[in-house]
Scaffold this motif. Structure first.
Motif, PDB file in Angstrom:
ATOM      1  N   THR A 139      -6.966  -3.685   1.224  1.00 21.98           N
ATOM      2  CA  THR A 139      -5.694  -3.913   1.298  1.00 21.98           C
ATOM      3  C   THR A 139      -4.649  -2.800   2.084  1.00 21.98           C
ATOM      4  OG1 THR A 139      -6.606  -5.548   0.180  1.00 21.98           O
ATOM      5  CG2 THR A 139      -3.956  -5.672  -0.125  1.00 21.98           C
ATOM      6  N   HIS A 216      -2.879 -13.506  -3.498  1.00 24.43           N
ATOM      7  CA  HIS A 216      -2.936 -13.082  -2.148  1.00 24.43           C
ATOM      8  C   HIS A 216      -2.832 -12.871  -0.653  1.00 24.43           C
ATOM      9  CE1 HIS A 216      -4.868  -9.055  -0.677  1.00 24.43           C
ATOM     10  NE2 HIS A 216      -5.874  -9.120  -1.504  1.00 24.43           N
ATOM     11  N   ARG A 253      -7.863 -14.263  -6.866  1.00 25.20           N
ATOM     12  CA  ARG A 253      -6.737 -14.768  -6.313  1.00 25.20           C
ATOM     13  C   ARG A 253      -6.658 -14.968  -4.378  1.00 25.20           C
ATOM     14  NH1 ARG A 253      -4.828  -8.723  -7.855  1.00 25.20           N
ATOM     15  NH2 ARG A 253      -6.358  -7.827  -6.333  1.00 25.20           N
ATOM     16  N   ARG A 314     -16.209 -12.304  -5.399  1.00 26.85           N
ATOM     17  CA  ARG A 314     -16.404 -11.315  -7.032  1.00 26.85           C
ATOM     18  C   ARG A 314     -16.444 -11.490  -8.145  1.00 26.85           C
ATOM     19  NH1 ARG A 314     -14.900  -6.588  -8.515  1.00 26.85           N
ATOM     20  NH2 ARG A 314     -12.347  -7.282  -8.225  1.00 26.85           N
ATOM     21  N   GLN A 316     -14.987 -10.823 -11.398  1.00 27.55           N
ATOM     22  CA  GLN A 316     -13.709  -9.905 -11.586  1.00 27.55           C
ATOM     23  C   GLN A 316     -13.490 -10.187 -13.053  1.00 27.55           C
ATOM     24  OE1 GLN A 316     -10.445 -10.029  -8.906  1.00 27.55           O
ATOM     25  NE2 GLN A 316     -12.293 -10.801  -7.427  1.00 27.55           N
ATOM     26  N   LEU A 353     -13.996  -9.488   0.619  1.00 21.38           N
ATOM     27  CA  LEU A 353     -14.671  -8.188  -0.259  1.00 21.38           C
ATOM     28  C   LEU A 353     -13.699  -7.496  -1.522  1.00 21.38           C
ATOM     29  CD1 LEU A 353     -15.437  -6.633   3.402  1.00 21.38           C
ATOM     30  CD2 LEU A 353     -17.593  -8.048   1.721  1.00 21.38           C
TER      31      LEU A 353
HETATM   32  C1  NCD Z   1      -9.673  -8.905  -3.586  1.00 20.08           C
HETATM   33  C2  NCD Z   1      -9.112  -8.421  -4.216  1.00 20.08           C
HETATM   34  O1  NCD Z   1      -8.077  -7.615  -4.633  1.00 20.08           O
HETATM   35  O2  NCD Z   1      -7.772  -9.858  -4.233  1.00 20.08           O
HETATM   36  N1  NCD Z   1     -10.088  -7.905  -2.601  1.00 20.08           N
HETATM   37  C3  NCD Z   1      -9.365  -7.758  -1.045  1.00 20.08           C
HETATM   38  O3  NCD Z   1      -8.453  -7.772  -1.149  1.00 20.08           O
HETATM   39  N2  NCD Z   1      -9.644  -8.110   0.032  1.00 20.08           N
HETATM   40  C4  NCD Z   1     -11.087  -9.137  -3.937  1.00 20.08           C
HETATM   41  C5  NCD Z   1     -12.137  -8.799  -5.404  1.00 20.08           C
HETATM   42  O4  NCD Z   1     -10.704  -7.609  -5.561  1.00 20.08           O
HETATM   43  O5  NCD Z   1     -12.427  -8.764  -5.620  1.00 20.08           O
END
Ligand code: NCD
Length: 427
Positions: A139, A216, A253, A314, A316, A353
């Motif tokens: 990100t 997100h 999120r 994933r 968290q 990811l």
């Molecule tokens: C995610 C996040 O940070 O919400 N990653 C992302 O920004 N692509 C997903 C995660 O951390 O599992």
């Protein structure tokens, strides 16, 4: 993407037609339409006859639904999606289907820059502040790269330890101070609602890069953009799709934002598969069911049968105390055997990811890496044009990009990854 591709994609999106139905509507063979949608450097690319372009323009004038796009033609896209009159991106709740699809059109325009064929300097002189108070790779870097590819520059801070927040500084003060230094902020913070607090303290654009277990939005936008492009290749529409979301639906999120964004479409079926303690929060389910979609909740991966999209996430772990998760056993893993058992060749597999590839993590398996159904790297690639579109819109240069492009002086590989499927670039 050539101007021709951008035009045709926009037309199909506005008419809500698959490639087959669009080809039939304009009286051409599907194969001809496919060649017009190829990248210009492809040996099979063909220029669309100007008579067809004119005809498509006429159909759009007559038949494209006159939604918000025409009603609020006098308003900029930033004004239509803004928060209290300010150009922020805090939640997917800011979007209607029309404004979302208008953003996708801007992302399509960005594709030649994202694919390193063109360059643009529309944000020359602008500075982005990337404030990341939580772990991030894609990100943070993709927002930074997107800003740079529009000609701007980036200042980064990462973690609490090295920021003044470790000295007790408030969100208000940090945000107000940063506003004097930079022209836009991307903020990631572990508390839900915190990025909105940053936004209230400034008039420069603030983008939510993840607020704890809240939202997100940019990830959900790029996910839906990816689904649209994959579906275009597969001859499917988002309306009526079956989307299975798997994993940590409570704290994840990305799925909170994605399910709300998908709910703007019609007649979807959601299968939400999570271990018993990690189910999707009720306030999100309520919001989505108000749109009349079918929602089925389950603890078993057998229920992803027939899904058009399998969206894995994933666990968290950083958001809860280290306890064993009931039902999160090795048979909860999305892998090749499972996908072959329950899905067909036209299912796409997605994940925001990072995936946890350590033994015992039960996250999305790497044994699907060479499987063309795995869309995860097409997803990450799409993060660049989508984030470029977000910046261009919020900073009011979205109409200037098309005419600002020049050829890139260097050569980039046509396939970025060694395992990229052969249809990459042909979508
Ligand atoms: C995610 C996040 O940070 O919400 N990653 C992302 O920004 N692509 C997903 C995660 O951390 O599992």
């Amino acid at each position: 993407m050539s101007a021709q591709q951008t035009f045709l994609r926009d037309a199909m999106r506005r008419l809500n037609m698959t490639r087959d139905s669009f080809a039939e509507r304009i009286g051409v063979r599907r194969r001809a339409l496919d060649t017009w949608l190829l990248p210009e450097d492809s040996s099979e690319y063909r220029t669309m006859p100007s008579i067809v372009e004119k005809f498509v323009g006429e159909i759009l004038g007559r038949e494209a639904p006159s939604g918000e796009s025409t009603q609020s033609a006098h308003k900029s896209l930033a004004e239509r999606i803004g928060v209290s009159g300010k150009p922020h991106l805090l939640s997917v709740d800011q979007f209607s289907r029309d404004s979302l699809e208008d953003l996708f059109h801007v992302a399509d325009i960005m594709q030649p820059i994202a694919r390193r064929q063109k360059i643009s300097r529309v944000l020359e002189g602008a500075v982005l502040g990337n404030l990341f108070f939580e772990a991030s790779t894609r990100t943070r870097v993709s927002f930074g790269a997107a800003f740079c590819r529009l000609g701007g520059s980036v200042c980064d801070t990462t973690g609490f330890t090295f920021s003044s927040m470790a000295k007790g500084e408030s969100i208000y003060d940090t945000s107000r101070v940063m506003s004097g230094y930079v022209d836009a902020l991307v903020v990631r913070h572990p508390e839900q609602g915190s990025v909105a607090e940053f936004a209230r303290a400034t008039n420069i654009p603030v983008i939510n890069g993840g607020d704890g277990p809240g939202e997100h939005p940019s990830q959900a936008i790029l996910d839906l953009y990816t689904i649209g492009r994959e579906f275009s290749r597969l001859g499917k529409l988002v309306d009526g799709a079956h989307v299975a979301m798997v994993g940590d639906l409570r704290y994840g999120r990305t799925v909170h934002s994605l399910i709300k964004l998908l709910a703007l479409y019609r007649g979807l079926k959601f299968t939400l598969i999570a271990p018993p303690s990690l189910e999707m929060p009720a306030y999100i389910l309520d919001q989505v069911s108000q749109h009349g979609h079918v929602i089925e909740q389950s603890h078993s991966l057998a229920d992803l049968k027939g899904a058009d999209v399998v969206y894995a996430t994933r666990i968290q772990k950083e958001r809860f105390a280290d306890e064993a998760i009931e039902g999160y056993t090795p048979d909860f893993q999305i892998n090749e055997a499972l996908i072959d058992k329950y899905c067909d060749s036209r299912t796409i597999i997605m994940h925001p990811l990072p995936r946890d590839s350590r033994p015992g993590a039960n996250d999305l398996s790497t044994d699907l890496n060479n499987d063309p159904r795995l869309a995860i790297f097409r997803q990450t690639d799409n993060g660049i044009p989508v984030r470029m579109a977000i910046f261009a819109i919020l900073m009011g240069v979205d109409k200037q990009v098309q005419h600002s492009m020049r050829d890139a002086a260097w050569r980039a590989p046509s396939h970025i990854g060694p395992d990229d499927a052969s249809f990459d670039g042909l979508d």
